[in-house]
Design a protein around this motif. Structure first.
Motif, PDB file in Angstrom:
ATOM      1  N   ILE A 194     -13.630   6.747  12.139  1.00  0.00           N
ATOM      2  CA  ILE A 194     -13.806   6.065  10.461  1.00  0.00           C
ATOM      3  C   ILE A 194     -13.543   8.138   9.654  1.00  0.00           C
ATOM      4  O   ILE A 194     -13.376   7.744   8.803  1.00  0.00           O
ATOM      5  CB  ILE A 194     -14.868   5.977  10.051  1.00  0.00           C
ATOM      6  N   SER A 195     -14.737   8.884   9.641  1.00  0.00           N
ATOM      7  CA  SER A 195     -14.814   9.797   9.779  1.00  0.00           C
ATOM      8  C   SER A 195     -13.191  10.748   9.115  1.00  0.00           C
ATOM      9  O   SER A 195     -13.267  12.231   9.033  1.00  0.00           O
ATOM     10  CB  SER A 195     -15.823  10.477  10.388  1.00  0.00           C
ATOM     11  N   GLU A 196     -13.289  10.724  10.686  1.00  0.00           N
ATOM     12  CA  GLU A 196     -11.669  11.370  11.150  1.00  0.00           C
ATOM     13  C   GLU A 196     -10.428  11.275  10.523  1.00  0.00           C
ATOM     14  O   GLU A 196     -10.055  11.945   9.519  1.00  0.00           O
ATOM     15  CB  GLU A 196     -11.132  11.865  12.520  1.00  0.00           C
ATOM     16  N   TYR A 197     -10.439  10.408   9.702  1.00  0.00           N
ATOM     17  CA  TYR A 197      -9.233   9.816   9.189  1.00  0.00           C
ATOM     18  C   TYR A 197     -10.042   9.798   7.710  1.00  0.00           C
ATOM     19  O   TYR A 197      -8.720   9.943   7.000  1.00  0.00           O
ATOM     20  CB  TYR A 197      -8.751   8.692   9.225  1.00  0.00           C
ATOM     21  N   VAL A 198     -10.620   9.342   7.231  1.00  0.00           N
ATOM     22  CA  VAL A 198     -11.695   9.812   5.900  1.00  0.00           C
ATOM     23  C   VAL A 198     -11.364  11.215   5.087  1.00  0.00           C
ATOM     24  O   VAL A 198     -10.133  11.273   4.420  1.00  0.00           O
ATOM     25  CB  VAL A 198     -12.517   9.396   5.170  1.00  0.00           C
ATOM     26  N   GLY A 199     -11.146  12.208   6.382  1.00  0.00           N
ATOM     27  CA  GLY A 199     -10.760  13.900   6.219  1.00  0.00           C
ATOM     28  C   GLY A 199      -9.658  13.763   5.506  1.00  0.00           C
ATOM     29  O   GLY A 199      -9.096  14.205   4.580  1.00  0.00           O
ATOM     30  N   VAL A 200      -8.312  12.970   6.822  1.00  0.00           N
ATOM     31  CA  VAL A 200      -7.680  12.455   6.767  1.00  0.00           C
ATOM     32  C   VAL A 200      -7.344  12.634   5.593  1.00  0.00           C
ATOM     33  O   VAL A 200      -5.998  13.103   4.144  1.00  0.00           O
ATOM     34  CB  VAL A 200      -6.558  12.111   7.567  1.00  0.00           C
ATOM     35  N   ALA A 201      -7.545  11.995   4.792  1.00  0.00           N
ATOM     36  CA  ALA A 201      -7.156  10.637   3.484  1.00  0.00           C
ATOM     37  C   ALA A 201      -7.305  12.039   2.778  1.00  0.00           C
ATOM     38  O   ALA A 201      -6.236  12.329   1.673  1.00  0.00           O
ATOM     39  CB  ALA A 201      -7.492   9.413   3.287  1.00  0.00           C
ATOM     40  N   ASP A 202      -8.393  12.288   2.727  1.00  0.00           N
ATOM     41  CA  ASP A 202      -8.391  13.374   1.641  1.00  0.00           C
ATOM     42  C   ASP A 202      -8.181  14.668   1.484  1.00  0.00           C
ATOM     43  O   ASP A 202      -7.270  15.718   0.717  1.00  0.00           O
ATOM     44  CB  ASP A 202     -10.533  14.334   2.078  1.00  0.00           C
ATOM     45  N   ILE A 259       0.999  -1.319  -0.035  1.00  0.00           N
ATOM     46  CA  ILE A 259       0.155  -0.086   0.589  1.00  0.00           C
ATOM     47  C   ILE A 259       0.771   1.027   0.167  1.00  0.00           C
ATOM     48  O   ILE A 259       1.850   1.271   0.390  1.00  0.00           O
ATOM     49  CB  ILE A 259      -1.135   0.284   1.273  1.00  0.00           C
ATOM     50  N   ASP A 260       0.132   2.229  -0.833  1.00  0.00           N
ATOM     51  CA  ASP A 260       0.907   3.835  -0.736  1.00  0.00           C
ATOM     52  C   ASP A 260       1.361   3.683   1.350  1.00  0.00           C
ATOM     53  O   ASP A 260       0.595   3.496   1.556  1.00  0.00           O
ATOM     54  CB  ASP A 260       0.417   4.596  -1.244  1.00  0.00           C
ATOM     55  N   PRO A 261       2.498   4.869   1.043  1.00  0.00           N
ATOM     56  CA  PRO A 261       3.193   4.875   1.909  1.00  0.00           C
ATOM     57  C   PRO A 261       2.429   5.503   3.275  1.00  0.00           C
ATOM     58  O   PRO A 261       2.064   5.535   4.778  1.00  0.00           O
ATOM     59  CB  PRO A 261       4.382   5.132   2.199  1.00  0.00           C
ATOM     60  N   VAL A 262       1.919   6.096   2.136  1.00  0.00           N
ATOM     61  CA  VAL A 262       1.042   7.798   3.244  1.00  0.00           C
ATOM     62  C   VAL A 262      -0.367   7.008   3.948  1.00  0.00           C
ATOM     63  O   VAL A 262      -0.611   6.911   4.892  1.00  0.00           O
ATOM     64  CB  VAL A 262       0.559   8.734   2.840  1.00  0.00           C
ATOM     65  N   LEU A 263      -0.904   6.312   2.548  1.00  0.00           N
ATOM     66  CA  LEU A 263      -2.441   5.764   3.159  1.00  0.00           C
ATOM     67  C   LEU A 263      -1.587   4.370   4.482  1.00  0.00           C
ATOM     68  O   LEU A 263      -2.206   3.682   5.127  1.00  0.00           O
ATOM     69  CB  LEU A 263      -2.858   4.615   2.329  1.00  0.00           C
ATOM     70  N   ARG A 264      -0.526   3.470   4.005  1.00  0.00           N
ATOM     71  CA  ARG A 264       0.001   2.603   5.497  1.00  0.00           C
ATOM     72  C   ARG A 264      -0.221   4.107   6.470  1.00  0.00           C
ATOM     73  O   ARG A 264      -0.680   3.653   7.787  1.00  0.00           O
ATOM     74  CB  ARG A 264       0.676   2.160   5.419  1.00  0.00           C
ATOM     75  N   ALA A 265       0.534   5.174   6.696  1.00  0.00           N
ATOM     76  CA  ALA A 265       0.652   5.615   7.490  1.00  0.00           C
ATOM     77  C   ALA A 265      -1.026   5.895   8.417  1.00  0.00           C
ATOM     78  O   ALA A 265      -0.865   6.394   9.521  1.00  0.00           O
ATOM     79  CB  ALA A 265       1.359   7.083   7.612  1.00  0.00           C
ATOM     80  N   VAL A 266      -2.157   6.511   7.685  1.00  0.00           N
ATOM     81  CA  VAL A 266      -3.427   6.843   7.979  1.00  0.00           C
ATOM     82  C   VAL A 266      -4.323   5.345   8.338  1.00  0.00           C
ATOM     83  O   VAL A 266      -4.557   5.391   9.512  1.00  0.00           O
ATOM     84  CB  VAL A 266      -4.214   7.135   6.283  1.00  0.00           C
TER      85      VAL A 266
END
Length: 155
Positions: free
Chosen positions: A119-127, A93-100
């Motif tokens: 879930i909501s907070e980290y979907v926002g972080v991913a965005d 997995i992409d290293p940023v996604l792995r960190a998320v």
């Protein structure tokens, strides 16, 4: 005139973004959590630059996420692997996604924040990291699976 004090949600959101950045740096530069945490506290969080000031963050949440990942990384990575398609283990997995996934996993395992909020907070972080991509839907699906495993009673 003094600036308005950030609200609790803004402080938590900033802590989560900083935690993902710190986890990425720990992996990419092979640095310890202590070293990276000190760097963020001294040079990145709430620091004044000519261009402006970086956001303040909830220091306890930031430290708790990093400590949680360090203390429970194997468990978090196993939860993430089970949520991913078999051909895409966490190592691919992409290293940023792995960190998320690791930061969110630390909060899910700790159990102090409701799973739906995590879930909501980290979907926002991913965005924030992938504003034009499909990654946010992917993060939502993986975290939903992880949350249901960690806290089935919440669903």
């Amino acid at each position: 005139m003094s600036a308005a004090k950030p609200d609790r949600r803004a402080l938590s959101g900033a802590a989560r973004i900083y935690a993902v950045q710190a986890l990425f740096q720990m992996e990419a530069a092979d640095q310890s959590a202590d070293r990276v945490a000190r760097e963020f506290q001294d040079w990145r969080i709430g620091v004044d630059y000519e261009e402006g000031t970086t956001p303040e963050a909830d220091a306890a949440l930031f430290a708790g996420i990093l400590d949680g990942v360090v203390d429970r990384q194997a468990r978090i990575d196993q939860m993430t692997d089970r949520a991913l398609v078999a051909k895409w283990p966490i190592a691919r997995i992409d290293p940023v996604l792995r960190a998320v996934f690791r930061a969110a996993g630390a909060e899910l395992v700790a159990g102090t924040t409701p799973p739906r909020v995590v879930i909501s907070e980290y979907v926002g972080v991913a965005d924030a990291f992938f504003p034009d991509g499909r990654e946010t839907r992917f993060v939502n699906a993986v975290l939903d699976h992880m949350a249901r495993e960690a806290h089935p009673e919440a669903f």
